[in-house]
Write a protein that holds these residues in place. Sequence first.
Motif, PDB file in Angstrom:
ATOM      1  N   CYS A  28      72.549 -16.648  -6.198  1.00  0.00           N
ATOM      2  CA  CYS A  28      72.050 -15.734  -5.942  1.00  0.00           C
ATOM      3  C   CYS A  28      72.172 -15.448  -7.794  1.00  0.00           C
ATOM      4  O   CYS A  28      72.174 -13.502  -7.321  1.00  0.00           O
ATOM      5  N   GLY A  64      68.478 -17.698   8.100  1.00  0.00           N
ATOM      6  CA  GLY A  64      69.372 -16.786   8.312  1.00  0.00           C
ATOM      7  C   GLY A  64      69.376 -15.491   7.945  1.00  0.00           C
ATOM      8  O   GLY A  64      70.730 -14.745   8.546  1.00  0.00           O
ATOM      9  N   SER A  65      68.486 -14.894   8.406  1.00  0.00           N
ATOM     10  CA  SER A  65      67.862 -13.316   7.537  1.00  0.00           C
ATOM     11  C   SER A  65      67.400 -12.476   8.911  1.00  0.00           C
ATOM     12  O   SER A  65      66.862 -13.637   9.472  1.00  0.00           O
ATOM     13  N   LEU A  94      75.930  -5.730   3.421  1.00  0.00           N
ATOM     14  CA  LEU A  94      74.998  -6.486   3.665  1.00  0.00           C
ATOM     15  C   LEU A  94      74.327  -6.401   2.455  1.00  0.00           C
ATOM     16  O   LEU A  94      74.551  -5.679   1.907  1.00  0.00           O
ATOM     17  N   ARG A  95      73.070  -7.269   2.602  1.00  0.00           N
ATOM     18  CA  ARG A  95      73.220  -7.928   1.542  1.00  0.00           C
ATOM     19  C   ARG A  95      71.272  -7.594   1.953  1.00  0.00           C
ATOM     20  O   ARG A  95      70.507  -8.281   2.348  1.00  0.00           O
ATOM     21  N   GLU A 154      66.211 -15.606   1.581  1.00  0.00           N
ATOM     22  CA  GLU A 154      66.807 -16.219   2.533  1.00  0.00           C
ATOM     23  C   GLU A 154      67.502 -17.262   1.392  1.00  0.00           C
ATOM     24  O   GLU A 154      69.164 -17.375   2.053  1.00  0.00           O
ATOM     25  N   GLY A 157      70.719 -16.264   0.005  1.00  0.00           N
ATOM     26  CA  GLY A 157      72.077 -15.579   0.777  1.00  0.00           C
ATOM     27  C   GLY A 157      71.462 -13.936   1.714  1.00  0.00           C
ATOM     28  O   GLY A 157      72.694 -13.238   1.688  1.00  0.00           O
ATOM     29  N   TYR A 158      70.077 -13.655   1.361  1.00  0.00           N
ATOM     30  CA  TYR A 158      69.751 -12.383   2.134  1.00  0.00           C
ATOM     31  C   TYR A 158      69.939 -11.722   2.670  1.00  0.00           C
ATOM     32  O   TYR A 158      69.549 -12.848   3.635  1.00  0.00           O
ATOM     33  N   ASN A 159      71.111 -10.596   3.591  1.00  0.00           N
ATOM     34  CA  ASN A 159      70.613 -10.820   4.576  1.00  0.00           C
ATOM     35  C   ASN A 159      69.269 -10.301   5.564  1.00  0.00           C
ATOM     36  O   ASN A 159      69.553 -10.560   6.939  1.00  0.00           O
ATOM     37  N   ILE A 160      68.878  -9.661   4.996  1.00  0.00           N
ATOM     38  CA  ILE A 160      68.211  -8.534   5.554  1.00  0.00           C
ATOM     39  C   ILE A 160      66.636  -8.934   4.510  1.00  0.00           C
ATOM     40  O   ILE A 160      67.091  -8.293   3.950  1.00  0.00           O
ATOM     41  N   GLU A 264      67.862  -4.192  15.527  1.00  0.00           N
ATOM     42  CA  GLU A 264      69.471  -4.469  15.410  1.00  0.00           C
ATOM     43  C   GLU A 264      69.212  -5.195  16.971  1.00  0.00           C
ATOM     44  O   GLU A 264      69.307  -6.590  17.155  1.00  0.00           O
TER      45      GLU A 264
END
Length: 339
Positions: A28, A64-65, A94-95, A154, A157-160, A264
Amino acid sequence: MSADFSPIRGPRRRELTADEYYAGVRACDVAVLARALTLIESNSPRHQPLAERLLTRLLPHTGGSVRVAVSGPPGVGKSTFIEALGLYLVRRGLRIAVLAVDPSSGVSGGSILGDKTRMPRLSVAPAAYIRPSPSAGTLGGVARKTREALLVCEAAGYNIVLVETVGVGQSETVVADMTDCFLGLMLPGAGDELQGIKRGLLELVDVIAVNKADGSTRSAAELAAEQYRMALQSLAGRQGDPPAVLTCSALQQERVDAVWGAVERRHAQLAASGGLAERRRRQNLRWLWALVEDQLRQALHAHPAVRAIQDSLEREVLAGTVPAAAAARRILEAFSSLV
């Protein structure tokens, strides 16, 4: 003059290798991430082999996001809402990455939706990344690049990943086909707004948030929310649970957390039922054929035999001397003759 120097832009940056792109995205490194996205978005045939190799290597690290589409009419406050939501998610550890689908950016040469100046606080948050819309000119081109940018984010590593759309034309359908949940932002003025809303949009949304529920428009927002609930209950042909309908004020940062909670819950329900995995599988299959059609269209327009007859056939169709079906057949025959 050195080949590594441009009198206009100054020293040229060294081109990165596939290994350097891969390592930078996985770490990242925002500077490398930005360059990787520029590579992915490039229309240059010279860049496509490297872009494809990079995407192939990153693919095992994608998926994974939480992928969320955010849409709404002009003036609904998308930028204010996304910034408020992004800051809330960042505070939760979160990222978040924000992408845009805006086909009109290709007309003006700039990005309308992705301008970081619209989200000044979020744009400087270390855990957030905002990417302007690629200026590809057509909805299909912008969507292709945005979907690939989503995968790269993704892998970083961004979660959303929030995908913002201008909310007109076919852009909602295109964005829904690359995300897990669709969040529709609506204006408080229920009556006329409800009459004008597209049926297709109501069939797409997973969560509706009536924004600007503050001050003198709070009551109107509550009324609008109730009317949306009634409209959704009477909507024939919609499968599954009806979308959650809430009110919020992005400007005052009120109930933005409740809107995200609804997203969510919807995402968790899809994941638990197996619907999320199935949705993504169907999206991948549709994406395969969309890419085939897009590349065939490009190949057809670039074909020398097609280009030799294109102008004359268009003139004849415009003049009404040749039916469109006959002209289409002649174009396809010219294309297939040298394929």
